[in-house]
Design a protein around this motif. Structure first.
Motif, PDB file in Angstrom:
ATOM      1  N   THR A  77       0.793  -1.233   0.000  1.00  0.00           N
ATOM      2  CA  THR A  77       0.000   0.000   0.000  1.00  0.00           C
ATOM      3  C   THR A  77       0.823   1.280   0.000  1.00  0.00           C
ATOM      4  O   THR A  77       0.400   2.284  -0.594  1.00  0.00           O
ATOM      5  N   ILE A  78       1.992   1.302   0.647  1.00  0.00           N
ATOM      6  CA  ILE A  78       2.703   2.577   0.793  1.00  0.00           C
ATOM      7  C   ILE A  78       4.081   2.603   0.144  1.00  0.00           C
ATOM      8  O   ILE A  78       4.616   3.686  -0.088  1.00  0.00           O
ATOM      9  N   PHE A  79       4.663   1.430  -0.138  1.00  0.00           N
ATOM     10  CA  PHE A  79       5.984   1.438  -0.772  1.00  0.00           C
ATOM     11  C   PHE A  79       5.894   2.084  -2.163  1.00  0.00           C
ATOM     12  O   PHE A  79       4.924   1.897  -2.895  1.00  0.00           O
ATOM     13  N   ALA A 292     -12.650  -3.601   2.486  1.00  0.00           N
ATOM     14  CA  ALA A 292     -13.279  -2.377   1.976  1.00  0.00           C
ATOM     15  C   ALA A 292     -12.577  -1.133   2.519  1.00  0.00           C
ATOM     16  O   ALA A 292     -12.390  -0.140   1.802  1.00  0.00           O
ATOM     17  N   VAL A 293     -12.174  -1.182   3.789  1.00  0.00           N
ATOM     18  CA  VAL A 293     -11.434  -0.073   4.374  1.00  0.00           C
ATOM     19  C   VAL A 293     -10.079   0.079   3.669  1.00  0.00           C
ATOM     20  O   VAL A 293      -9.641   1.189   3.368  1.00  0.00           O
ATOM     21  N   ARG A 294      -9.459  -1.054   3.395  1.00  0.00           N
ATOM     22  CA  ARG A 294      -8.163  -1.010   2.699  1.00  0.00           C
ATOM     23  C   ARG A 294      -8.301  -0.376   1.316  1.00  0.00           C
ATOM     24  O   ARG A 294      -7.478   0.464   0.926  1.00  0.00           O
ATOM     25  N   ARG A 295      -9.342  -0.741   0.577  1.00  0.00           N
ATOM     26  CA  ARG A 295      -9.527  -0.151  -0.757  1.00  0.00           C
ATOM     27  C   ARG A 295      -9.785   1.344  -0.651  1.00  0.00           C
ATOM     28  O   ARG A 295      -9.260   2.144  -1.446  1.00  0.00           O
ATOM     29  N   ALA A 296     -10.571   1.759   0.341  1.00  0.00           N
ATOM     30  CA  ALA A 296     -10.837   3.187   0.539  1.00  0.00           C
ATOM     31  C   ALA A 296      -9.554   3.924   0.931  1.00  0.00           C
ATOM     32  O   ALA A 296      -9.310   5.048   0.482  1.00  0.00           O
ATOM     33  N   PHE A 297      -8.735   3.283   1.743  1.00  0.00           N
ATOM     34  CA  PHE A 297      -7.454   3.846   2.169  1.00  0.00           C
ATOM     35  C   PHE A 297      -6.538   4.084   0.965  1.00  0.00           C
ATOM     36  O   PHE A 297      -5.947   5.166   0.823  1.00  0.00           O
ATOM     37  N   VAL A 298      -6.449   3.118   0.076  1.00  0.00           N
ATOM     38  CA  VAL A 298      -5.618   3.268  -1.123  1.00  0.00           C
ATOM     39  C   VAL A 298      -6.168   4.372  -2.018  1.00  0.00           C
ATOM     40  O   VAL A 298      -5.416   5.210  -2.541  1.00  0.00           O
ATOM     41  N   ARG A 299      -7.476   4.416  -2.201  1.00  0.00           N
ATOM     42  CA  ARG A 299      -8.086   5.483  -3.007  1.00  0.00           C
ATOM     43  C   ARG A 299      -7.796   6.855  -2.408  1.00  0.00           C
ATOM     44  O   ARG A 299      -7.515   7.818  -3.134  1.00  0.00           O
ATOM     45  N   PHE A 300      -7.871   6.943  -1.097  1.00  0.00           N
ATOM     46  CA  PHE A 300      -7.632   8.216  -0.426  1.00  0.00           C
ATOM     47  C   PHE A 300      -6.191   8.668  -0.629  1.00  0.00           C
ATOM     48  O   PHE A 300      -5.927   9.840  -0.939  1.00  0.00           O
TER      49      PHE A 300
END
Length: 382
Positions: A77-79, A292-300
């Motif tokens: 997600t962040i690398f 779902a939270v993970r997908r929203a986190f990536v979109r954000f």
């Protein structure tokens, strides 16, 4: 329950009384307290910049141990993310000792992320931290600085930040420790009073105006350390929450769109306000356990990384900017941060006996194996 509450209140009152033996800090005069070394607890933008000329900083932090499970979330997600100015994003990891894989800490550091301190023991009960004196703080954090540098083989002077377990303040003690241990900032102290507009980072040369959510809070003049306030979010019913995963009224865990809107709404309070640093404080498990939270986190994050005036940075970079608040256009032209690469002579150590439990431990480190499991009073396991 009433008895427990009474005991806790007496314990906290005792700590507060003990802390107040130090001279109380005086009210802050902005004409005397000036950057780069002193700042009053104010909502005004450093350097008297206008919001449109101020970089919007976003602080993403993760707490607790680093291990082979949660590194998979971080890698995915962040690398390799970059801000709009093409500089790599910053993220701060507040790492506790037990069960931490120090080879992975070394990997995070080499990816350009900030490693910060979250105590050696992270122990319960919470009153342990409320009652902790200077000596306890030095064993928990001053020694952890040495421990982290040694086992992850990262520079000691790269370790700048502190977050107390459970966001429990320890009065003056933790800030006295920071001044002694050459630590720069604390990112523990929540505020609900200064949510909109948000409170910018400040020093403790003078008395703080910040509300005290988890007493005891500092009362003395302690030059040197900075307070980076946790500006709370508002949940769906308007109640304050310090961590994303601690919000009580929140979208359904399967509602990706609801979570994305929830993130954006809390971000916009800062972005369209005084541009105080926006904190996205979360535990990795909350993202990995909820797709779902993970997908929203990536979109954000995708949204943030495409805004020309928004920068995901580590916590120490915010302090550096506050000390020298340059306008947005100048900030965008700054060279990207560079860190010296830290080598890792990988070793697997164990089983190691421990002093605090009958368990044996294995450690993944970047240095010589310790004799026993490192713990309070013996941070290097010698």
């Amino acid at each position: 329950m009433k008895l427990i509450t009474l005991i806790l209140a007496i314990a906290v009152a005792f700590v507060v009384a003990d802390e107040e033996e130090l001279p109380l800090a005086e009210a802050c005069d902005p004409e005397v307290c000036k950057l780069p070394d002193c700042r009053c607890s104010l909502t005004g933008i450093p350097g008297d910049l206008l919001p449109r000329n101020t970089p919007q900083f976003v602080l993403l932090t993760f707490d607790d141990g680093v291990n082979i499970q949660n590194i998979e979330t971080y890698r995915a997600t962040i690398f390799h993310r970059k801000n709009k100015n093409e500089c790599p994003i910053g993220v701060t990891f507040f790492v506790s000792h037990e069960y931490t894989n120090y080879q992975i800490v070394n990997e995070l550091y080499n990816q350009g992320f900030e490693i910060a301190l979250h105590s050696i023991t992270h122990q319960i009960p919470q009153t342990y931290w409320a009652e902790a004196d200077y000596e306890v703080m030095m064993r928990e954090f001053g020694d952890q600085k040495t421990q982290m540098s040694h086992f992850a083989n990262i520079p000691s002077d790269a370790l700048k930040g502190v977050r107390m377990p459970f966001l429990q303040m320890s009065g003056n003690a933790s800030f006295q420790m920071m001044a002694s241990a050459d630590l720069t900032y604390d990112l523990t102290w929540p505020t609900t009073r200064y949510q909109d507009p948000g409170l910018w980072p400040y020093t403790l040369d003078y008395a703080s105006s910040q509300d005290c959510i988890t007493p005891p809070c500092p009362s003395a003049s302690i030059p040197g350390p900075w307070v980076l306030p946790i500006i709370t979010w508002s949940d769906l019913e308007g109640r304050a929450c310090s961590f994303v995963d601690a919000c009580f009224s929140r979208p359904d865990l399967n509602d990706e769109e609801g979570w994305f809107r929830f993130f954006v709404t809390n971000f916009e309070r800062h972005y369209f306000g005084n541009r105080s640093p926006f904190g996205f404080y979360v535990h990795e498990w909350f993202i990995s356990w909820n797709p779902a939270v993970r997908r929203a986190f990536v979109r954000f994050m995708d949204l943030l990384n495409n805004l020309h005036d928004v920068f995901m940075v580590n916590a120490n970079e915010v302090i550096d900017w506050v000390k020298d608040p340059i306008p947005l256009d100048e900030y965008k032209r700054k060279p990207c941060r560079q860190i010296p690469r830290a080598q890792c002579a990988a070793r697997s150590c164990g089983p190691l006996t421990s002093s605090h439990t009958e368990m044996s431990y294995w450690m993944q480190i970047c240095n010589v194996c310790p004799r026993v499991y490192p713990w309070l009073g013996n941070p290097l396991g010698q």
